[in-house]
Design a protein around this motif. Structure first.
Motif, PDB file in Angstrom:
ATOM      1  N   PRO A 185      13.869   7.716   8.324  1.00 19.66           N
ATOM      2  CA  PRO A 185      12.436   7.739   8.008  1.00 19.66           C
ATOM      3  C   PRO A 185      12.097   6.902   6.782  1.00 19.66           C
ATOM      4  O   PRO A 185      11.050   6.248   6.746  1.00 19.66           O
ATOM      5  CB  PRO A 185      12.166   9.231   7.766  1.00 19.66           C
ATOM      6  N   ALA A 186      12.963   6.901   5.799  1.00 24.85           N
ATOM      7  CA  ALA A 186      12.694   6.118   4.591  1.00 24.85           C
ATOM      8  C   ALA A 186      12.655   4.629   4.906  1.00 24.85           C
ATOM      9  O   ALA A 186      11.816   3.893   4.364  1.00 24.85           O
ATOM     10  CB  ALA A 186      13.762   6.405   3.535  1.00 24.85           C
ATOM     11  N   ASP A 187      13.554   4.168   5.775  1.00 28.44           N
ATOM     12  CA  ASP A 187      13.548   2.760   6.177  1.00 28.44           C
ATOM     13  C   ASP A 187      12.235   2.405   6.866  1.00 28.44           C
ATOM     14  O   ASP A 187      11.662   1.344   6.624  1.00 28.44           O
ATOM     15  CB  ASP A 187      14.707   2.470   7.140  1.00 28.44           C
ATOM     16  N   ARG A 188      11.790   3.312   7.745  1.00 30.72           N
ATOM     17  CA  ARG A 188      10.559   3.046   8.487  1.00 30.72           C
ATOM     18  C   ARG A 188       9.353   3.015   7.535  1.00 30.72           C
ATOM     19  O   ARG A 188       8.517   2.116   7.616  1.00 30.72           O
ATOM     20  CB  ARG A 188      10.353   4.110   9.569  1.00 30.72           C
ATOM     21  N   ARG A 189       9.273   3.976   6.651  1.00 34.74           N
ATOM     22  CA  ARG A 189       8.171   4.005   5.676  1.00 34.74           C
ATOM     23  C   ARG A 189       8.143   2.738   4.832  1.00 34.74           C
ATOM     24  O   ARG A 189       7.080   2.136   4.624  1.00 34.74           O
ATOM     25  CB  ARG A 189       8.313   5.217   4.740  1.00 34.74           C
ATOM     26  N   ARG A 190       9.320   2.358   4.348  1.00 32.61           N
ATOM     27  CA  ARG A 190       9.395   1.189   3.466  1.00 32.61           C
ATOM     28  C   ARG A 190       8.922  -0.071   4.188  1.00 32.61           C
ATOM     29  O   ARG A 190       8.143  -0.866   3.632  1.00 32.61           O
ATOM     30  CB  ARG A 190      10.832   1.013   2.979  1.00 32.61           C
ATOM     31  N   ALA A 191       9.366  -0.253   5.404  1.00 31.64           N
ATOM     32  CA  ALA A 191       8.998  -1.459   6.154  1.00 31.64           C
ATOM     33  C   ALA A 191       7.504  -1.499   6.448  1.00 31.64           C
ATOM     34  O   ALA A 191       6.869  -2.558   6.338  1.00 31.64           O
ATOM     35  CB  ALA A 191       9.802  -1.521   7.451  1.00 31.64           C
ATOM     36  N   VAL A 192       6.941  -0.362   6.822  1.00 28.61           N
ATOM     37  CA  VAL A 192       5.512  -0.330   7.144  1.00 28.61           C
ATOM     38  C   VAL A 192       4.681  -0.518   5.883  1.00 28.61           C
ATOM     39  O   VAL A 192       3.676  -1.246   5.890  1.00 28.61           O
ATOM     40  CB  VAL A 192       5.144   0.968   7.878  1.00 28.61           C
ATOM     41  N   ARG A 193       5.076   0.114   4.795  1.00 31.44           N
ATOM     42  CA  ARG A 193       4.346  -0.085   3.538  1.00 31.44           C
ATOM     43  C   ARG A 193       4.364  -1.555   3.119  1.00 31.44           C
ATOM     44  O   ARG A 193       3.346  -2.104   2.685  1.00 31.44           O
ATOM     45  CB  ARG A 193       4.958   0.788   2.442  1.00 31.44           C
ATOM     46  N   ASP A 194       5.530  -2.178   3.254  1.00 33.05           N
ATOM     47  CA  ASP A 194       5.619  -3.600   2.898  1.00 33.05           C
ATOM     48  C   ASP A 194       4.693  -4.436   3.780  1.00 33.05           C
ATOM     49  O   ASP A 194       4.023  -5.364   3.297  1.00 33.05           O
ATOM     50  CB  ASP A 194       7.062  -4.093   3.040  1.00 33.05           C
ATOM     51  N   PHE A 195       4.661  -4.113   5.070  1.00 34.04           N
ATOM     52  CA  PHE A 195       3.813  -4.865   6.000  1.00 34.04           C
ATOM     53  C   PHE A 195       2.339  -4.679   5.657  1.00 34.04           C
ATOM     54  O   PHE A 195       1.566  -5.649   5.633  1.00 34.04           O
ATOM     55  CB  PHE A 195       4.091  -4.409   7.433  1.00 34.04           C
ATOM     56  N   ILE A 196       1.938  -3.449   5.371  1.00 33.79           N
ATOM     57  CA  ILE A 196       0.547  -3.190   4.983  1.00 33.79           C
ATOM     58  C   ILE A 196       0.191  -3.985   3.726  1.00 33.79           C
ATOM     59  O   ILE A 196      -0.875  -4.619   3.651  1.00 33.79           O
ATOM     60  CB  ILE A 196       0.320  -1.684   4.746  1.00 33.79           C
ATOM     61  N   ASN A 197       1.073  -3.959   2.758  1.00 34.46           N
ATOM     62  CA  ASN A 197       0.776  -4.643   1.500  1.00 34.46           C
ATOM     63  C   ASN A 197       0.720  -6.162   1.673  1.00 34.46           C
ATOM     64  O   ASN A 197      -0.167  -6.831   1.134  1.00 34.46           O
ATOM     65  CB  ASN A 197       1.818  -4.271   0.442  1.00 34.46           C
ATOM     66  N   GLN A 198       1.670  -6.698   2.435  1.00 29.77           N
ATOM     67  CA  GLN A 198       1.771  -8.151   2.569  1.00 29.77           C
ATOM     68  C   GLN A 198       0.700  -8.740   3.473  1.00 29.77           C
ATOM     69  O   GLN A 198       0.208  -9.846   3.222  1.00 29.77           O
ATOM     70  CB  GLN A 198       3.164  -8.522   3.092  1.00 29.77           C
ATOM     71  N   ARG A 199       0.343  -8.014   4.541  1.00 30.24           N
ATOM     72  CA  ARG A 199      -0.550  -8.592   5.539  1.00 30.24           C
ATOM     73  C   ARG A 199      -1.988  -8.108   5.428  1.00 30.24           C
ATOM     74  O   ARG A 199      -2.885  -8.705   6.023  1.00 30.24           O
ATOM     75  CB  ARG A 199      -0.005  -8.300   6.942  1.00 30.24           C
ATOM     76  N   LEU A 200      -2.228  -7.023   4.675  1.00 26.33           N
ATOM     77  CA  LEU A 200      -3.595  -6.510   4.565  1.00 26.33           C
ATOM     78  C   LEU A 200      -3.998  -6.252   3.124  1.00 26.33           C
ATOM     79  O   LEU A 200      -4.918  -6.887   2.602  1.00 26.33           O
ATOM     80  CB  LEU A 200      -3.759  -5.242   5.400  1.00 26.33           C
ATOM     81  N   ALA A 201      -3.341  -5.322   2.455  1.00 33.78           N
ATOM     82  CA  ALA A 201      -3.816  -4.872   1.151  1.00 33.78           C
ATOM     83  C   ALA A 201      -3.914  -6.007   0.133  1.00 33.78           C
ATOM     84  O   ALA A 201      -4.948  -6.186  -0.521  1.00 33.78           O
ATOM     85  CB  ALA A 201      -2.912  -3.761   0.610  1.00 33.78           C
ATOM     86  N   ALA A 202      -2.853  -6.783  -0.003  1.00 30.09           N
ATOM     87  CA  ALA A 202      -2.867  -7.867  -1.003  1.00 30.09           C
ATOM     88  C   ALA A 202      -3.842  -8.982  -0.630  1.00 30.09           C
ATOM     89  O   ALA A 202      -4.725  -9.329  -1.428  1.00 30.09           O
ATOM     90  CB  ALA A 202      -1.460  -8.407  -1.224  1.00 30.09           C
ATOM     91  N   PRO A 203      -3.751  -9.562   0.564  1.00 28.17           N
ATOM     92  CA  PRO A 203      -4.662 -10.669   0.869  1.00 28.17           C
ATOM     93  C   PRO A 203      -6.117 -10.265   1.011  1.00 28.17           C
ATOM     94  O   PRO A 203      -7.016 -11.082   0.790  1.00 28.17           O
ATOM     95  CB  PRO A 203      -4.109 -11.229   2.180  1.00 28.17           C
ATOM     96  N   ALA A 204      -6.395  -9.003   1.376  1.00 25.87           N
ATOM     97  CA  ALA A 204      -7.777  -8.554   1.525  1.00 25.87           C
ATOM     98  C   ALA A 204      -8.375  -8.051   0.219  1.00 25.87           C
ATOM     99  O   ALA A 204      -9.553  -7.692   0.173  1.00 25.87           O
ATOM    100  CB  ALA A 204      -7.868  -7.458   2.586  1.00 25.87           C
TER     101      ALA A 204
END
Length: 309
Positions: A147-166
């Motif tokens: 579960p930790a691997d899954r959380r980490r990967a999804v958080r990174d994806f959210i940050n890289q593709r949405l949160a930071a650029p938006a």
């Protein structure tokens, strides 16, 4: 409130301010749809092929194996999910968020059987979006071992593709014990960052000159779905809904091009392209009392003239 990209009005309740993260409830569904759109843009997902849900392909002839990603986004899977009703304690959504199936919301969501053929009925429900959120996780972390691997990967994806650029630095989404994103319910951000999300969609996916979300994805999520003209791809549209009721936006009164991310206790990110307007309302109002809020939002939006082209 933002018009033409400029903040023109802002007000907070006691103890709340510009730095306070506020809950999305179902506005999170529009966040999840945005993540799906990024994966479609990458070519890692396709709208019109069967959704990558292994549990639905385990038994030959399972009708759920034919459900497409587009149908999930349109809330037209045909799967039997109970969103609410007179017995809230047995609603699938409440059980998965707060009760006996909360250890693994994805497992609970994919366990339900098909009730009608996919693509034939609109049935708004949160577990559908939890399935979409797991599809995101499986695409960005196919080899997650915990579960930790899954959380980490999804958080990174959210940050890289949405949160930071938006420009949504405060965006914080929650996960269940199995590492599944609560993609239908539990994201938090400041009012200004929710407004930035709306402004991104108003500007056809462009933020500070960069294309964050593809314009064809903006067009898809804001196009009426086949089973409900009042719903697009995890966004509500200001069109007459299949129910014929005033239970989302204000289709009887407001501009037809308005669309919104909505939360069930009166959370709104409303985008009105014809007025170049974004309206964010994050107060808490029980569902039975929301008509007054919708009326006030309609009156507010209608005060603004149609923008010159």
């Amino acid at each position: 409130m933002i018009q033409d990209g400029k903040r023109i009005y802002e007000r907070y309740g006691t103890g709340i301010g510009p730095g306070t993260r506020l809950i999305s409830w179902s506005m999170a569904k529009s966040i999840t749809a945005t993540l799906i759109g990024e994966l479609v843009a990458d070519g890692r997902l396709e709208l019109d092929t069967p959704a990558p849900v292994p549990e639905w392909r385990a038994v030959p002839g399972d009708p759920r194996a034919r459900i497409t990603l587009r149908q999930l986004l349109h809330m037209a899977s045909g799967v039997k999910h109970i969103e609410a009703g007179p017995q809230p304690e047995i609603a699938d959504t409440n059980r998965a968020l707060f009760a006996d199936t909360s250890a693994d919301i994805y497992k609970a969501a994919v366990a339900e059987p098909a009730e009608v053929p996919s693509g034939t009925r609109f049935a708004y429900n949160t577990l559908t979006t939890h399935i979409l959120a797991r599809i995101v996780a499986d695409a960005v972390a196919p080899n997650a071992k915990s579960p930790a691997d899954r959380r980490r990967a999804v958080r990174d994806f959210i940050n890289q593709r949405l949160a930071a650029p938006a420009g949504m630095a405060s965006l914080l989404c929650e996960f269940d014990p199995a590492g599944n994103l609560y993609g239908g319910s539990l994201c938090h951000a400041t009012a200004r960052d929710w407004a930035a999300f709306g402004q991104m969609y108003l500007d056809k996916g462009v933020v500070a000159g960069s294309q964050v979300v593809r314009p064809d994805w903006v067009r898809f999520v804001t196009t009426p779905s086949p089973t409900n003209a009042g719903y697009g791809g995890q966004f509500w549209l200001n069109r007459k809904p299949v129910s014929g009721k005033d239970d989302a936006l204000f289709w009887r009164k407001g501009p037809a091009d308005a669309f919104a991310a909505l939360g069930h206790l009166g959370q709104y990110v409303i985008v009105v392209p014809s007025r170049r307007l974004v309206v964010v309302r994050l107060g808490k109002t029980q569902d039975d009392d929301l008509q007054a809020v919708r009326d006030a939002l309609a009156a507010l939006v209608n005060q603004f003239p149609v923008a010159a082209k």
